[in-house]
Design a protein around this motif. Structure first.
Motif, PDB file in Angstrom:
ATOM      1  N   LYS A  18      52.890  41.441  33.450  1.00  0.00           N
ATOM      2  CA  LYS A  18      53.192  41.865  34.818  1.00  0.00           C
ATOM      3  C   LYS A  18      54.371  42.836  34.854  1.00  0.00           C
ATOM      4  CE  LYS A  18      51.406  37.727  37.142  1.00  0.00           C
ATOM      5  NZ  LYS A  18      51.740  36.502  37.896  1.00  0.00           N
ATOM      6  N   MET A  19      55.283  42.697  33.886  1.00  0.00           N
ATOM      7  CA  MET A  19      56.464  43.565  33.822  1.00  0.00           C
ATOM      8  C   MET A  19      56.197  44.842  33.006  1.00  0.00           C
ATOM      9  SD  MET A  19      58.889  41.996  35.509  1.00  0.00           S
ATOM     10  CE  MET A  19      60.419  42.694  34.874  1.00  0.00           C
ATOM     11  N   ASP A  20      55.049  44.896  32.353  1.00  0.00           N
ATOM     12  CA  ASP A  20      54.729  45.985  31.429  1.00  0.00           C
ATOM     13  C   ASP A  20      53.874  47.034  32.155  1.00  0.00           C
ATOM     14  OD1 ASP A  20      53.794  47.632  29.385  1.00  0.00           O
ATOM     15  OD2 ASP A  20      53.552  45.983  27.962  1.00  0.00           O
ATOM     16  N   SER A  21      54.358  48.255  32.213  1.00  0.00           N
ATOM     17  CA  SER A  21      53.653  49.317  32.940  1.00  0.00           C
ATOM     18  C   SER A  21      52.327  49.700  32.281  1.00  0.00           C
ATOM     19  CB  SER A  21      54.545  50.558  33.062  1.00  0.00           C
ATOM     20  OG  SER A  21      54.899  51.044  31.776  1.00  0.00           O
ATOM     21  N   HIS A  22      52.098  49.231  31.061  1.00  0.00           N
ATOM     22  CA  HIS A  22      50.816  49.506  30.410  1.00  0.00           C
ATOM     23  C   HIS A  22      49.681  48.698  31.044  1.00  0.00           C
ATOM     24  CE1 HIS A  22      53.474  50.733  26.928  1.00  0.00           C
ATOM     25  NE2 HIS A  22      52.689  51.768  27.050  1.00  0.00           N
ATOM     26  N   PHE A  23      50.022  47.611  31.742  1.00  0.00           N
ATOM     27  CA  PHE A  23      49.009  46.726  32.314  1.00  0.00           C
ATOM     28  C   PHE A  23      48.894  46.895  33.822  1.00  0.00           C
ATOM     29  CE2 PHE A  23      49.801  44.596  28.317  1.00  0.00           C
ATOM     30  CZ  PHE A  23      48.558  44.091  27.967  1.00  0.00           C
ATOM     31  N   GLU A  24      47.678  46.737  34.300  1.00  0.00           N
ATOM     32  CA  GLU A  24      47.466  46.740  35.751  1.00  0.00           C
ATOM     33  C   GLU A  24      46.255  45.885  36.100  1.00  0.00           C
ATOM     34  OE1 GLU A  24      47.293  49.871  39.494  1.00  0.00           O
ATOM     35  OE2 GLU A  24      48.134  50.435  37.550  1.00  0.00           O
ATOM     36  N   ASN A  25      46.389  45.114  37.171  1.00  0.00           N
ATOM     37  CA  ASN A  25      45.277  44.345  37.734  1.00  0.00           C
ATOM     38  C   ASN A  25      44.587  45.167  38.816  1.00  0.00           C
ATOM     39  OD1 ASN A  25      46.306  40.879  37.608  1.00  0.00           O
ATOM     40  ND2 ASN A  25      44.505  41.775  36.722  1.00  0.00           N
ATOM     41  N   VAL A  26      43.268  45.081  38.880  1.00  0.00           N
ATOM     42  CA  VAL A  26      42.519  45.646  39.994  1.00  0.00           C
ATOM     43  C   VAL A  26      41.868  44.476  40.718  1.00  0.00           C
ATOM     44  CG1 VAL A  26      40.582  47.112  40.673  1.00  0.00           C
ATOM     45  CG2 VAL A  26      42.133  47.854  38.868  1.00  0.00           C
ATOM     46  N   ALA A  27      42.139  44.362  42.016  1.00  0.00           N
ATOM     47  CA  ALA A  27      41.793  43.157  42.767  1.00  0.00           C
ATOM     48  C   ALA A  27      40.347  43.114  43.243  1.00  0.00           C
ATOM     49  CB  ALA A  27      42.729  43.014  43.968  1.00  0.00           C
ATOM     50  N   LEU A  28      39.737  41.944  43.069  1.00  0.00           N
ATOM     51  CA  LEU A  28      38.492  41.629  43.760  1.00  0.00           C
ATOM     52  C   LEU A  28      38.849  41.048  45.125  1.00  0.00           C
ATOM     53  CD1 LEU A  28      37.773  41.305  40.546  1.00  0.00           C
ATOM     54  CD2 LEU A  28      35.701  40.197  41.438  1.00  0.00           C
ATOM     55  N   GLN A  29      37.872  40.999  46.032  1.00  0.00           N
ATOM     56  CA  GLN A  29      38.089  40.353  47.328  1.00  0.00           C
ATOM     57  C   GLN A  29      37.398  38.996  47.326  1.00  0.00           C
ATOM     58  OE1 GLN A  29      37.832  42.514  51.155  1.00  0.00           O
ATOM     59  NE2 GLN A  29      36.388  40.943  51.829  1.00  0.00           N
ATOM     60  N   LEU A  30      38.055  38.010  47.924  1.00  0.00           N
ATOM     61  CA  LEU A  30      37.507  36.661  48.039  1.00  0.00           C
ATOM     62  C   LEU A  30      37.155  36.386  49.491  1.00  0.00           C
ATOM     63  CD1 LEU A  30      40.160  34.856  45.811  1.00  0.00           C
ATOM     64  CD2 LEU A  30      37.883  35.610  45.129  1.00  0.00           C
ATOM     65  N   ASP A  31      36.007  35.723  49.696  1.00  0.00           N
ATOM     66  CA  ASP A  31      35.541  35.426  51.046  1.00  0.00           C
ATOM     67  C   ASP A  31      35.078  33.980  51.141  1.00  0.00           C
ATOM     68  OD1 ASP A  31      35.513  38.326  52.061  1.00  0.00           O
ATOM     69  OD2 ASP A  31      34.190  38.453  50.322  1.00  0.00           O
ATOM     70  N   VAL A  32      35.625  33.272  52.124  1.00  0.00           N
ATOM     71  CA  VAL A  32      35.140  31.937  52.475  1.00  0.00           C
ATOM     72  C   VAL A  32      34.900  31.961  53.979  1.00  0.00           C
ATOM     73  CG1 VAL A  32      35.541  29.449  52.376  1.00  0.00           C
ATOM     74  CG2 VAL A  32      36.639  30.939  50.705  1.00  0.00           C
ATOM     75  N   ASP A  33      33.639  32.061  54.371  1.00  0.00           N
ATOM     76  CA  ASP A  33      33.288  32.229  55.789  1.00  0.00           C
ATOM     77  C   ASP A  33      34.025  33.445  56.360  1.00  0.00           C
ATOM     78  OD1 ASP A  33      31.656  29.956  55.574  1.00  0.00           O
ATOM     79  OD2 ASP A  33      33.326  28.626  56.016  1.00  0.00           O
ATOM     80  N   ASP A  34      34.868  33.262  57.378  1.00  0.00           N
ATOM     81  CA  ASP A  34      35.574  34.393  57.981  1.00  0.00           C
ATOM     82  C   ASP A  34      36.981  34.582  57.407  1.00  0.00           C
ATOM     83  OD1 ASP A  34      36.675  32.129  59.059  1.00  0.00           O
ATOM     84  OD2 ASP A  34      36.538  32.766  61.158  1.00  0.00           O
ATOM     85  N   TYR A  35      37.265  33.921  56.286  1.00  0.00           N
ATOM     86  CA  TYR A  35      38.555  34.046  55.605  1.00  0.00           C
ATOM     87  C   TYR A  35      38.391  35.041  54.472  1.00  0.00           C
ATOM     88  CZ  TYR A  35      42.500  32.518  52.603  1.00  0.00           C
ATOM     89  OH  TYR A  35      43.625  32.460  51.811  1.00  0.00           O
ATOM     90  N   HIS A  36      39.133  36.136  54.534  1.00  0.00           N
ATOM     91  CA  HIS A  36      39.013  37.201  53.537  1.00  0.00           C
ATOM     92  C   HIS A  36      40.393  37.516  52.972  1.00  0.00           C
ATOM     93  CE1 HIS A  36      35.107  37.721  55.455  1.00  0.00           C
ATOM     94  NE2 HIS A  36      35.737  37.907  56.606  1.00  0.00           N
ATOM     95  N   ILE A  37      40.484  37.616  51.668  1.00  0.00           N
ATOM     96  CA  ILE A  37      41.775  37.912  51.046  1.00  0.00           C
ATOM     97  C   ILE A  37      41.570  38.677  49.744  1.00  0.00           C
ATOM     98  CG2 ILE A  37      41.842  35.714  49.785  1.00  0.00           C
ATOM     99  CD1 ILE A  37      44.911  35.742  50.193  1.00  0.00           C
ATOM    100  N   LEU A  38      42.466  39.603  49.461  1.00  0.00           N
ATOM    101  CA  LEU A  38      42.441  40.295  48.181  1.00  0.00           C
ATOM    102  C   LEU A  38      43.066  39.403  47.117  1.00  0.00           C
ATOM    103  CD1 LEU A  38      43.430  44.012  48.896  1.00  0.00           C
ATOM    104  CD2 LEU A  38      41.240  43.178  48.034  1.00  0.00           C
ATOM    105  N   ASP A  39      42.492  39.440  45.929  1.00  0.00           N
ATOM    106  CA  ASP A  39      43.005  38.629  44.819  1.00  0.00           C
ATOM    107  C   ASP A  39      44.146  39.388  44.142  1.00  0.00           C
ATOM    108  OD1 ASP A  39      43.365  36.788  42.832  1.00  0.00           O
ATOM    109  OD2 ASP A  39      41.536  37.304  41.733  1.00  0.00           O
ATOM    110  N   ASP A  40      45.253  39.492  44.862  1.00  0.00           N
ATOM    111  CA  ASP A  40      46.430  40.166  44.318  1.00  0.00           C
ATOM    112  C   ASP A  40      47.650  39.278  44.525  1.00  0.00           C
ATOM    113  OD1 ASP A  40      46.953  40.397  47.045  1.00  0.00           O
ATOM    114  OD2 ASP A  40      46.524  42.552  47.136  1.00  0.00           O
ATOM    115  N   GLU A  41      48.829  39.849  44.622  1.00  0.00           N
ATOM    116  CA  GLU A  41      50.046  39.045  44.763  1.00  0.00           C
ATOM    117  C   GLU A  41      50.103  38.291  46.090  1.00  0.00           C
ATOM    118  OE1 GLU A  41      50.789  43.169  46.200  1.00  0.00           O
ATOM    119  OE2 GLU A  41      50.027  42.317  44.330  1.00  0.00           O
ATOM    120  N   THR A  42      49.219  38.644  47.036  1.00  0.00           N
ATOM    121  CA  THR A  42      49.194  37.938  48.326  1.00  0.00           C
ATOM    122  C   THR A  42      48.350  36.661  48.270  1.00  0.00           C
ATOM    123  OG1 THR A  42      47.258  39.153  49.148  1.00  0.00           O
ATOM    124  CG2 THR A  42      49.425  40.136  49.545  1.00  0.00           C
ATOM    125  N   PHE A  43      47.646  36.442  47.144  1.00  0.00           N
ATOM    126  CA  PHE A  43      46.752  35.278  47.040  1.00  0.00           C
ATOM    127  C   PHE A  43      47.535  33.972  47.141  1.00  0.00           C
ATOM    128  CE2 PHE A  43      44.755  32.060  44.208  1.00  0.00           C
ATOM    129  CZ  PHE A  43      43.609  31.821  44.957  1.00  0.00           C
TER     130      PHE A  43
END
Length: 284
Positions: A18-43
């Motif tokens: 996470k501290m290494d600039s060589h690495f990066e996550n690309v987020a999927l989106q998660l959905d449970v009924d009307d609950y939607h969230i990006l799978d990133d640091e807000t998860f």
């Protein structure tokens, strides 16, 4: 040569990554009924698990668009490696391959800086992807060529195995992989299947045991039995909301074999969706 290792968000990043600039996550989106969230640091794992538990419907994930992958390429890297969860479980791999094609076509038209890009189908998930990212970096830092790294890592993926035991089979029941009657019988009898990845990247049942402790014991036995040259390998454990259980698995493995290194990570969003509350995943 500078490099970038892009891992979709089913793969957990270590604190160092996470501290290494060589690495990066690309987020999927998660959905449970009307609950939607990006799978990133807000998860929020606790909130997500509660939503899954309360819903009669199966949670779903949406793969990143090709544009999201291209955005992650950055400006400076000449070697770009993308690691996705199994193409048999998600469209993330296909989206990444399309991103590569789109970028390379635009590169030719615009005369942009030449870049070498490869997409790895992990044929795994979660910390299986993490290990692949670590292997790529190890070889890059050793000064290996792009072609050598791709070949070596593809061979590494070929030899990798992923194992997991789930506390609950509700997600499998909800998505139709397990009948209601079978799920009920399993729950009543407290039977826990020991599962693993196939060579193609699908899921197979390797055995079963009554109770979580016995199932984890059985999983550890299978890991030791199928893993050669342990002292040369890094083993990774991820857990969904059960750190003590993961530590116990680590101790059991250490008592039976000596690995080069064992790491433990908490599941991120997509992995939490698959593992569900109490699930443990091991990759080596």
């Amino acid at each position: 040569m500078s490099y970038k290792i892009i891992i979709d968000s089913c793969g957990e990043l270590t604190a160092d990554q996470k501290m290494d600039s060589h690495f990066e996550n690309v987020a999927l989106q998660l959905d449970v009924d009307d609950y939607h969230i990006l799978d990133d640091e807000t998860f929020n794992q606790q909130e997500f698990l509660q939503k899954v538990k309360e819903s009669p419907n199966c949670p779903k994930s949406s793969c990143p668009s090709p544009d999201k992958y291209i955005d992650a390429f950055g400006e400076d890297a000449t070697h770009i490696y993308i690691v996705t969860l199994s193409s048999q479980l998600s469209g993330s791999y296909n989206s990444a391959v399309l991103a590569k094609q789109m970028y390379e076509e635009g590169q030719q038209e615009n005369g942009d800086m030449p870049r070498q890009i490869h997409v790895f189908d992990s044929r795994s998930a979660s910390i299986g992807e993490t290990l692949i990212g670590m292997k790529v970096q190890e070889l890059e830092e050793a000064g290996e060529s792009f072609e050598t790294i791709v070949e070596s890592v593809e061979n590494y993926i070929e030899e990798m195995n992923t194992f997991f035991v789930l506390e609950t089979l509700e997600t499998l029941r909800k998505n139709g992989r397990l009948s209601n009657i079978k799920a009920m019988i399993v729950n009543v009898l407290n039977i826990k299947p020991i599962m693993g990845s196939t060579n193609e990247g699908t899921i197979q049942v390797l055995g079963q045991a009554r109770g979580m402790n016995k199932a984890l014991d059985s999983m550890v036995q299978k890991i030791i039995a199928t893993t050669k040259n342990c002292e040369e390998k890094i083993l990774a454990i991820s857990h969904c909301n059960c750190p003590k259980r993961a530590e116990k698995v680590k101790e059991q493995i250490e008592n039976m074999a000596k690995f080069k290194k064992i790491i433990i990570l908490e599941t991120a969003g997509v992995s939490s969706m698959y593992a569900n509350d109490g699930g443990v995943i091991v990759a080596v």
